[in-house]
Write a protein that holds these residues in place. Sequence first.
Motif, PDB file in Angstrom:
ATOM      1  N   PRO A 172       0.697  -1.375   0.012  1.00  0.00           N
ATOM      2  CA  PRO A 172       0.034  -0.023  -0.130  1.00  0.00           C
ATOM      3  C   PRO A 172       0.877   1.247   0.060  1.00  0.00           C
ATOM      4  O   PRO A 172       0.424   2.317   0.154  1.00  0.00           O
ATOM      5  CB  PRO A 172      -0.645  -0.072   1.339  1.00  0.00           C
ATOM      6  N   LEU A 173       2.162   0.956  -0.100  1.00  0.00           N
ATOM      7  CA  LEU A 173       2.961   2.194  -0.084  1.00  0.00           C
ATOM      8  C   LEU A 173       3.648   2.453  -1.484  1.00  0.00           C
ATOM      9  O   LEU A 173       4.280   1.549  -1.844  1.00  0.00           O
ATOM     10  CB  LEU A 173       3.985   2.130   1.115  1.00  0.00           C
ATOM     11  N   ALA A 174       3.766   3.768  -1.668  1.00  0.00           N
ATOM     12  CA  ALA A 174       4.469   4.125  -2.889  1.00  0.00           C
ATOM     13  C   ALA A 174       5.658   5.195  -2.335  1.00  0.00           C
ATOM     14  O   ALA A 174       5.499   5.712  -1.325  1.00  0.00           O
ATOM     15  CB  ALA A 174       3.786   4.582  -4.064  1.00  0.00           C
ATOM     16  N   THR A 175       6.790   5.005  -2.949  1.00  0.00           N
ATOM     17  CA  THR A 175       7.661   6.048  -2.407  1.00  0.00           C
ATOM     18  C   THR A 175       8.406   6.795  -3.536  1.00  0.00           C
ATOM     19  O   THR A 175       8.868   6.120  -4.614  1.00  0.00           O
ATOM     20  CB  THR A 175       9.021   5.200  -1.938  1.00  0.00           C
ATOM     21  N   LEU A 176       8.264   8.141  -3.598  1.00  0.00           N
ATOM     22  CA  LEU A 176       8.995   8.700  -4.847  1.00  0.00           C
ATOM     23  C   LEU A 176      10.137   9.472  -4.224  1.00  0.00           C
ATOM     24  O   LEU A 176      10.202  10.247  -3.359  1.00  0.00           O
ATOM     25  CB  LEU A 176       7.762  10.006  -4.935  1.00  0.00           C
ATOM     26  N   SER A 177      11.203   8.988  -4.964  1.00  0.00           N
ATOM     27  CA  SER A 177      12.614   9.448  -4.411  1.00  0.00           C
ATOM     28  C   SER A 177      13.330  10.468  -5.369  1.00  0.00           C
ATOM     29  O   SER A 177      13.382  10.070  -6.644  1.00  0.00           O
ATOM     30  CB  SER A 177      13.485   8.272  -3.891  1.00  0.00           C
ATOM     31  N   MET A 178      13.510  11.655  -5.107  1.00  0.00           N
ATOM     32  CA  MET A 178      14.193  12.369  -5.927  1.00  0.00           C
ATOM     33  C   MET A 178      15.407  12.379  -6.048  1.00  0.00           C
ATOM     34  O   MET A 178      16.265  12.231  -4.910  1.00  0.00           O
ATOM     35  CB  MET A 178      13.800  13.976  -5.104  1.00  0.00           C
ATOM     36  N   ASP A 179      16.230  12.284  -7.103  1.00  0.00           N
ATOM     37  CA  ASP A 179      17.649  11.903  -7.343  1.00  0.00           C
ATOM     38  C   ASP A 179      17.716  12.713  -8.858  1.00  0.00           C
ATOM     39  O   ASP A 179      18.368  12.192  -9.711  1.00  0.00           O
ATOM     40  CB  ASP A 179      17.805  10.584  -7.347  1.00  0.00           C
ATOM     41  N   VAL A 180      17.772  14.017  -8.498  1.00  0.00           N
ATOM     42  CA  VAL A 180      17.979  14.752  -9.924  1.00  0.00           C
ATOM     43  C   VAL A 180      19.617  14.604 -10.570  1.00  0.00           C
ATOM     44  O   VAL A 180      20.329  14.828  -9.969  1.00  0.00           O
ATOM     45  CB  VAL A 180      17.791  16.406  -9.470  1.00  0.00           C
ATOM     46  N   ARG A 181      19.326  14.374 -11.756  1.00  0.00           N
ATOM     47  CA  ARG A 181      20.524  14.220 -12.632  1.00  0.00           C
ATOM     48  C   ARG A 181      20.949  15.649 -13.028  1.00  0.00           C
ATOM     49  O   ARG A 181      20.250  16.304 -13.730  1.00  0.00           O
ATOM     50  CB  ARG A 181      20.381  13.468 -13.946  1.00  0.00           C
ATOM     51  N   GLU A 182      22.136  16.146 -12.456  1.00  0.00           N
ATOM     52  CA  GLU A 182      22.830  17.273 -12.653  1.00  0.00           C
ATOM     53  C   GLU A 182      22.632  17.935 -14.228  1.00  0.00           C
ATOM     54  O   GLU A 182      22.551  18.948 -14.436  1.00  0.00           O
ATOM     55  CB  GLU A 182      24.154  17.431 -11.989  1.00  0.00           C
ATOM     56  N   ASP A 183      23.032  17.023 -14.976  1.00  0.00           N
ATOM     57  CA  ASP A 183      23.382  17.251 -16.176  1.00  0.00           C
ATOM     58  C   ASP A 183      22.177  16.966 -17.279  1.00  0.00           C
ATOM     59  O   ASP A 183      22.276  16.756 -18.436  1.00  0.00           O
ATOM     60  CB  ASP A 183      24.595  16.252 -16.841  1.00  0.00           C
ATOM     61  N   ALA A 184      20.926  16.846 -16.552  1.00  0.00           N
ATOM     62  CA  ALA A 184      19.870  16.442 -17.320  1.00  0.00           C
ATOM     63  C   ALA A 184      18.943  17.173 -17.347  1.00  0.00           C
ATOM     64  O   ALA A 184      17.527  17.140 -17.379  1.00  0.00           O
ATOM     65  CB  ALA A 184      19.178  14.954 -17.058  1.00  0.00           C
ATOM     66  N   GLY A 185      19.069  18.693 -17.075  1.00  0.00           N
ATOM     67  CA  GLY A 185      18.085  19.715 -17.343  1.00  0.00           C
ATOM     68  C   GLY A 185      17.513  19.905 -18.654  1.00  0.00           C
ATOM     69  O   GLY A 185      18.117  19.295 -19.801  1.00  0.00           O
ATOM     70  N   LEU A 186      16.354  20.597 -18.578  1.00  0.00           N
ATOM     71  CA  LEU A 186      15.890  20.828 -19.909  1.00  0.00           C
ATOM     72  C   LEU A 186      16.560  21.536 -20.948  1.00  0.00           C
ATOM     73  O   LEU A 186      16.639  21.510 -22.124  1.00  0.00           O
ATOM     74  CB  LEU A 186      14.499  21.528 -20.024  1.00  0.00           C
ATOM     75  N   SER A 187      17.803  22.485 -20.308  1.00  0.00           N
ATOM     76  CA  SER A 187      18.656  23.093 -21.038  1.00  0.00           C
ATOM     77  C   SER A 187      19.878  23.151 -20.385  1.00  0.00           C
ATOM     78  O   SER A 187      20.259  22.687 -19.408  1.00  0.00           O
ATOM     79  CB  SER A 187      18.352  24.934 -20.874  1.00  0.00           C
ATOM     80  N   PRO A 188      21.050  22.932 -21.479  1.00  0.00           N
ATOM     81  CA  PRO A 188      22.435  22.744 -21.091  1.00  0.00           C
ATOM     82  C   PRO A 188      22.880  23.996 -20.344  1.00  0.00           C
ATOM     83  O   PRO A 188      24.024  23.771 -19.847  1.00  0.00           O
ATOM     84  CB  PRO A 188      23.319  22.376 -22.348  1.00  0.00           C
ATOM     85  N   ASP A 189      22.274  24.975 -20.168  1.00  0.00           N
ATOM     86  CA  ASP A 189      22.836  26.454 -19.639  1.00  0.00           C
ATOM     87  C   ASP A 189      22.997  26.301 -17.929  1.00  0.00           C
ATOM     88  O   ASP A 189      23.597  27.119 -17.472  1.00  0.00           O
ATOM     89  CB  ASP A 189      21.886  27.481 -19.959  1.00  0.00           C
ATOM     90  N   TYR A 190      22.482  25.037 -17.543  1.00  0.00           N
ATOM     91  CA  TYR A 190      22.560  25.222 -16.017  1.00  0.00           C
ATOM     92  C   TYR A 190      22.798  23.542 -15.436  1.00  0.00           C
ATOM     93  O   TYR A 190      22.307  22.755 -16.147  1.00  0.00           O
ATOM     94  CB  TYR A 190      21.219  25.663 -15.068  1.00  0.00           C
TER      95      TYR A 190
END
Lengths: 543, 543
Positions: free
Chosen positions: B21-39
């Motif tokens: 009955p549990l879901a876990t949503l874990s944030m693990d943002v990929r630094e190089d995978a933004g919508l723009s390469p500018d950041y």
Amino acid sequence: MITFDTRPDRYKHWKLTFDGPLATLSMDVREDAGLSPDYKLKLNSYDLGVDIELADALQRIRFEHPEVHAVVITSLKERIFCAGANIMMLRGSSHGAKVNFCKYTNETRLAIEDASAHSGLKFLAALNGICAGGGYELALACDEILLVDDGNSAVSLPEAPLLGVLPGTGGLTRVVDKRHVRRDLADFFSTLVEGVKGKRAVEWKLVDAAYPTSKFKEAVAKRARELAAMSHRPASGPGITLNPLNPTVTDGALTYSAVTLTINRDKRTADLTVHAPSGQQPATPDDILKAGDQFWPLRAFRELDDALLRLRINEPEIGTVVIRTDGDRDAVLAIDRTLAAHRSHWLVGEIVAFMRRTLKRLDLTARSFFAFIEPGSAFAGSLFELALAADRSYMFHDDAEENVIALSPMNAGPLTMSNGLTRLETRFLDEKGKVQELLAHDGPFNAGEAEDAGLVTFAPDEIDWDDEIRLAVEARAAFSPDAMTGLEANLRFPGPETMETKIFGRLTAWQNWIFQRPNAVGDKGALKVYGQQGRPEFDWKRT
Amino acid sequence: MITFDTRPDRYKHWKLTFDGPLATLSMDVREDAGLSPDYKLKLNSYDLGVDIELADALQRIRFEHPEVHAVVITSLKERIFCAGANIMMLRGSSHGAKVNFCKYTNETRLAIEDASAHSGLKFLAALNGICAGGGYELALACDEILLVDDGNSAVSLPEAPLLGVLPGTGGLTRVVDKRHVRRDLADFFSTLVEGVKGKRAVEWKLVDAAYPTSKFKEAVAKRARELAAMSHRPASGPGITLNPLNPTVTDGALTYSAVTLTINRDKRTADLTVHAPSGQQPATPDDILKAGDQFWPLRAFRELDDALLRLRINEPEIGTVVIRTDGDRDAVLAIDRTLAAHRSHWLVGEIVAFMRRTLKRLDLTARSFFAFIEPGSAFAGSLFELALAADRSYMFHDDAEENVIALSPMNAGPLTMSNGLTRLETRFLDEKGKVQELLAHDGPFNAGEAEDAGLVTFAPDEIDWDDEIRLAVEARAAFSPDAMTGLEANLRFPGPETMETKIFGRLTAWQNWIFQRPNAVGDKGALKVYGQQGRPEFDWKRT
């Protein structure tokens, strides 16, 4: 420097006349008598100076003429009621001046509704001609609107289609939320430069009735008498006279009898101190009538109101205001008991209503307020509302426990905020029982008790006090002034929203946004180009 | 071009795992995978792409995993929960992009609260480390917040002191209005770059509990199980699969199965058409489960939602949208009856909730919407909500009286607006009896009846139709886009305000204002200077 003191024999733009239970406020704006020579106030258009007179007239009707039961607002110009805020004035104003102008006109319109709700003073807008923009917004603040049906006179909100801005004085909110004009009709109406006339204006609820020219005056007189008959104001006077405040004004200070405002320009801060009364105070309506405008709560709050207005308009760089009180705390509590006991008396009711409006003015002042509660202070009852209105309060925690605050019946109901709650209810939003418990507390609260009760933000002791309050003020004064304005506009109004908070929150915030945008104020923006050669050029991106 | 279709096996920034009955949503943002390469998306900071995955995960939990009763939102980064919106991304974004980004993140946070209120899906924020700005705003959207007490981890809203802007995703509103943090403590907290930790965060109600590192995981697991036990969701699946929408995309059109969006760039308008279903439709929960995401209301509203999002983000200059419908009106009404009859079934409830959120998305889309009701249209029941959501509606008044609209039980309650009212209640704000009367009307309304009932704005006849609708669209498209945005933001939401409308009205409007100001975005503004050499330089004038 702009000042807010005036009186009927000095009015340039309004005539105030009396006929038994009826007062008539007639707009007759002098083109050449604007606050600045840079524009002409044509077609009964207005600037801040015109509105200062209107606000003054409303106060005087309430305090000086209790025998007045209804007010007709009309115009002495042929076929023109009012063309709204002067566009040349807006075009030449800084962003801050525009925002302050709109805020003040909003407060004046809300004062009309406050008089209707709390004083039983009914307002009838008699639109004898063209009624555009801010002119219609003035009418919307009245209880009822009668329009002449002469084939020409219309009500309109042409700001969006003509100037690329919003009606800035509550128009959009009042059309749908007060008059319940259907939102799609309101959308159509608000994009129609020429506005809506006669029968259609009635059908769409934009006005209450329309009468042909031949019958208009009679219909207005009849309806005004009917409205007057609904009032619960006294059958006769006397009222009291609101004398000029006459503060001593120097470059660094405004000094009144019960209020002092000291400006520290290099630190961008101000010190605002309210002095409690001393000695025996009037305790019956008769004695209060005799004391008139010298009765301390009326005198002190009129001075406070004036100081806030001057600060807003004349000192834009002063970002942080420290509020203090001093004097006889018990005298304040005694006055509060008198006010609470005699609130049904018309003059006491008016005094309490004035205190409430002044505190609302403080809530809506875009400056940071910190209350410093120090030994010798008088943060009791109605003066403690200043600490509750502040963004934070710091109370000196003295070993002797002599530094105290106190509540009174004035914290329990009469001084509601724009959101309809008292400041205590707003402070303890989910804790109704707690508010009752605090109000039932016997006697004052020392610093430790006040902090535990959540009545003050922090209570540093002697070791920490000087550094903590100095650092708090320095840090506040260093933040982005815009971020602080936005922060306070959100945190000061938790809980329910009312038409009043919608006007200052939703509507004003959007208007301020638009007032910044190149599409309005850029070189080719609609507000800049209006009335000149050429058409506005828009950046078409929607946001 | 930004698109909104994704699925868990494509997520770059989140891990979605299931355990009964549990879901876990874990944030693990990929630094190089933004919508723009500018950041670089350092420290679990996010951009729109991260939030698109979060929104997708929330939908999938609701539709694909009915057996999930509670969701834990946490992070896989050591000692960091989330640093909030990426500042370099904000700095490099246009005003419109910032506003759209904040609007979308706000809608996603509200979707969490919607799932809690309507699906019985409870959310627990497990803050395993630093939780700043938008990170804390994500936590605030959850039902409960647990913070690790490791001497370092804090919650904070450092936007105002650090960047000269407001927390843009509901933070200020939720702190005082949802969590009932005292407003003076909220003021202090919101100016504190380092935030508040441990015991004090609990005392001030900023979080629900804090646990030492050694006990944190266990405490989270225990509380998640308790929250799951409170849910009324089904004990087991199956759910349905949300397949990709796969519209046909050309330069001038987006074509889905039930929705078409055609762009007219030279006129800055778009035509949005929703096609009613044809033939026999599923009428029982079992058949709806079998039909899955191909069941017309889910399919059509998913497509509508996607079209609105693409329009917002990718077509900023398209200011006016004409809404049409076509097809079998009776099939829509039949589906509405099925939805209304089986709303207590989890899947039907989810479909209705999705329709409600999509219509809210329309209400909050800063474009002008006109509904054109023409012969062959299918503005019935839930599709008539599109006409009610529009700023105006024009109905062709045909002599044959064959052009009709119709109401259904779906207009009576399930599809509430952000203000908590149905669109009919909002339309007839002071006329409760009228809403009941219209809902009780037997059969469809022809154009004359619809106009008389106030269900449409105008009903031109054949002689006037072409000119009137052409002129209406041309006039609308020529107005200042900012003035229209402000106008619509006010007129679309009469009546009561809720936390949701406060976030989009008061808070967002102030944020948008600040996002324009040189103190934030000028060359020396706080948002521009942050992280670089030097300090911001402010124009100190308060407004």
